[in-house]
Design a protein around this motif. Structure first.
Motif, PDB file in Angstrom:
ATOM      1  N   THR A   2       2.478   7.729 -13.349  1.00  0.00           N
ATOM      2  CA  THR A   2       1.355   8.210 -12.570  1.00  0.00           C
ATOM      3  C   THR A   2       1.625   8.028 -11.089  1.00  0.00           C
ATOM      4  N   ILE A   3       0.722   8.560 -10.249  1.00  0.00           N
ATOM      5  CA  ILE A   3       0.883   8.419  -8.806  1.00  0.00           C
ATOM      6  C   ILE A   3       0.928   6.942  -8.421  1.00  0.00           C
ATOM      7  N   SER A   4       0.143   6.116  -9.132  1.00  0.00           N
ATOM      8  CA  SER A   4       0.076   4.694  -8.773  1.00  0.00           C
ATOM      9  C   SER A   4       1.400   3.985  -9.005  1.00  0.00           C
ATOM     10  N   ASP A   5       2.296   4.571  -9.839  1.00  0.00           N
ATOM     11  CA  ASP A   5       3.597   3.956 -10.044  1.00  0.00           C
ATOM     12  C   ASP A   5       4.493   4.104  -8.818  1.00  0.00           C
ATOM     13  N   LEU A   6       4.170   5.059  -7.949  1.00  0.00           N
ATOM     14  CA  LEU A   6       4.946   5.275  -6.738  1.00  0.00           C
ATOM     15  C   LEU A   6       4.214   4.590  -5.596  1.00  0.00           C
ATOM     16  N   ARG A   7       4.608   3.364  -5.321  1.00  0.00           N
ATOM     17  CA  ARG A   7       3.833   2.533  -4.415  1.00  0.00           C
ATOM     18  C   ARG A   7       3.982   2.944  -2.953  1.00  0.00           C
ATOM     19  N   THR A   8       2.925   2.750  -2.202  1.00  0.00           N
ATOM     20  CA  THR A   8       2.896   3.046  -0.779  1.00  0.00           C
ATOM     21  C   THR A   8       2.759   1.742  -0.014  1.00  0.00           C
ATOM     22  N   PHE A   9       3.570   1.575   1.023  1.00  0.00           N
ATOM     23  CA  PHE A   9       3.541   0.343   1.790  1.00  0.00           C
ATOM     24  C   PHE A   9       3.245   0.640   3.257  1.00  0.00           C
ATOM     25  N   ALA A  10       2.761  -0.356   3.951  1.00  0.00           N
ATOM     26  CA  ALA A  10       2.532  -0.263   5.391  1.00  0.00           C
ATOM     27  C   ALA A  10       2.645  -1.665   5.973  1.00  0.00           C
ATOM     28  N   VAL A  23       2.358  -4.929   3.413  1.00  0.00           N
ATOM     29  CA  VAL A  23       1.352  -4.900   2.355  1.00  0.00           C
ATOM     30  C   VAL A  23       1.492  -3.602   1.564  1.00  0.00           C
ATOM     31  N   GLU A  24       0.990  -3.628   0.334  1.00  0.00           N
ATOM     32  CA  GLU A  24       0.935  -2.423  -0.488  1.00  0.00           C
ATOM     33  C   GLU A  24      -0.424  -1.765  -0.290  1.00  0.00           C
ATOM     34  N   VAL A  25      -0.433  -0.483   0.027  1.00  0.00           N
ATOM     35  CA  VAL A  25      -1.678   0.252   0.196  1.00  0.00           C
ATOM     36  C   VAL A  25      -2.106   0.755  -1.177  1.00  0.00           C
ATOM     37  N   VAL A  40      -9.442   0.660   3.979  1.00  0.00           N
ATOM     38  CA  VAL A  40      -8.354   0.847   3.025  1.00  0.00           C
ATOM     39  C   VAL A  40      -8.092  -0.465   2.302  1.00  0.00           C
ATOM     40  N   ALA A  41      -7.886  -0.379   0.993  1.00  0.00           N
ATOM     41  CA  ALA A  41      -7.576  -1.577   0.207  1.00  0.00           C
ATOM     42  C   ALA A  41      -6.072  -1.838   0.250  1.00  0.00           C
ATOM     43  N   VAL A  42      -5.702  -3.091   0.527  1.00  0.00           N
ATOM     44  CA  VAL A  42      -4.286  -3.465   0.565  1.00  0.00           C
ATOM     45  C   VAL A  42      -4.077  -4.731  -0.265  1.00  0.00           C
ATOM     46  N   ARG A  43      -2.833  -4.898  -0.732  1.00  0.00           N
ATOM     47  CA  ARG A  43      -2.470  -6.107  -1.470  1.00  0.00           C
ATOM     48  C   ARG A  43      -1.182  -6.647  -0.871  1.00  0.00           C
ATOM     49  N   GLY A  44      -1.189  -7.918  -0.555  1.00  0.00           N
ATOM     50  CA  GLY A  44      -0.008  -8.513   0.046  1.00  0.00           C
ATOM     51  C   GLY A  44      -0.119 -10.023   0.090  1.00  0.00           C
ATOM     52  N   GLU A  45       0.806 -10.620   0.812  1.00  0.00           N
ATOM     53  CA  GLU A  45       0.853 -12.075   0.906  1.00  0.00           C
ATOM     54  C   GLU A  45      -0.196 -12.549   1.891  1.00  0.00           C
ATOM     55  N   HIS A  46      -1.375 -12.897   1.363  1.00  0.00           N
ATOM     56  CA  HIS A  46      -2.453 -13.432   2.176  1.00  0.00           C
ATOM     57  C   HIS A  46      -2.685 -12.598   3.434  1.00  0.00           C
ATOM     58  N   PRO A  47      -3.191 -11.350   3.304  1.00  0.00           N
ATOM     59  CA  PRO A  47      -3.380 -10.510   4.499  1.00  0.00           C
ATOM     60  C   PRO A  47      -4.503 -11.050   5.385  1.00  0.00           C
ATOM     61  N   LEU A  48      -4.163 -11.953   6.270  1.00  0.00           N
ATOM     62  CA  LEU A  48      -5.139 -12.596   7.141  1.00  0.00           C
ATOM     63  C   LEU A  48      -5.874 -11.563   7.980  1.00  0.00           C
ATOM     64  N   PRO A  74      -7.828   1.129   8.727  1.00  0.00           N
ATOM     65  CA  PRO A  74      -6.542   1.854   8.755  1.00  0.00           C
ATOM     66  C   PRO A  74      -5.832   1.755  10.099  1.00  0.00           C
ATOM     67  N   ALA A  75      -6.588   1.514  11.185  1.00  0.00           N
ATOM     68  CA  ALA A  75      -5.969   1.407  12.504  1.00  0.00           C
ATOM     69  C   ALA A  75      -5.050   0.198  12.597  1.00  0.00           C
ATOM     70  N   THR A  76      -5.233  -0.783  11.698  1.00  0.00           N
ATOM     71  CA  THR A  76      -4.384  -1.975  11.729  1.00  0.00           C
ATOM     72  C   THR A  76      -3.115  -1.785  10.898  1.00  0.00           C
TER      73      THR A  76
END
Length: 251
Positions: A2-10, A23-25, A40-48, A74-76
């Protein structure tokens, strides 16, 4: 797959830009009338600095160095859609119906196979891949990919550990120049040969005026425009695709 298998990062700039983390978007949109509208929801190492930060695993507590999920402006985020490389086993690939080849991926159209890369973008600003739908034995020319969404190229090839998936962004701009025309392609029929050439020129709408695009340096993410008889560089990130106008003249 699926689309979610192709990860997007920023890269997430927290604490006023003092802390930058990869982080992973996440492919998740908040309700339009909720408190996270526009975030925007992101997942990463403690996104302070994330709003409503919580542990990725709901049974675990937040801890420095552990993955967590949070809502961010999203501006960040910067450096979106950097290439992403994933290797899956042959068993996983078979279960997902994934085969070696080149694909185009977008949020709205999903994943479609690409027959050839005659141009990264067409004169109208749309991705101009020959996108194929249907089975490998009986492919058909698919409808165009959306012009207002980020499109990524997905290259799948066999490696020792299974199948390698490499995702790279497609520049939202077409450089001025000479391009082949594939106007005879018909939806539902196999792709046809080129029917000729067009000379494409581009202009950017800035402050209510059109400025001619001289060239685009993709590696430097810079567009060079003519402004008052001078050649001026501007960042690609500061110009949306909807502000670019193309003109194609047969040659």
């Amino acid at each position: 797959m699926t689309i979610s298998d192709l990860r997007t990062f920023a890269t997430f700039d927290g604490h006023g830009g003092k802390v930058s983390k990869r982080v992973e978007v996440l492919d998740h949109e908040p309700p339009t009338d909720g408190p996270y509208e526009g975030l925007v929801a992101v997942r990463g190492e403690h996104p302070l600095g994330a709003i409503d930060e919580r542990a990725a695993d709901e049974s675990a507590a937040l801890a420095r160095g552990a993955e967590s999920i949070g809502w961010v402006d999203p501006a960040t985020l910067r450096d979106w859609y950097r290439p992403d490389r994933v290797v899956v086993s042959r068993l996983e690939a078979r279960r997902s119906g994934l085969e070696p080849g080149t694909y185009a991926d977008s949020r709205g159209r999903g994943r479609v196979r690409v027959d050839s890369l005659e141009a990264r973008l067409g004169p109208d600003g749309r991705p101009a891949f020959r996108a194929l739908a249907g089975s490998a034995e009986d492919p058909v020319v698919d409808v165009p990919l959306p012009a207002d969404q980020a499109v990524r190229l997905v290259a799948v090839r066999a490696v020792d550990a299974g199948l390698e998936i490499v995702t790279t962004p497609v520049s939202p701009f077409l450089s001025p120049g000479r391009y082949p025309v594939f106007a005879d392609d018909v939806v539902g029929l196999p792709p046809r040969p080129s029917t000729g050439w067009v000379q494409v020129t581009a202009a950017v709408l800035l402050d209510g005026a059109l400025h001619e695009v001289e060239r685009i340096d993709e590696q430097a993410a810079t567009v060079w425009i003519r402004r008052e008889e001078r050649s001026v560089p501007i960042a690609v990130s500061s110009v949306g695709p909807d502000l670019v106008r193309y003109t194609a003249v047969p040659v």
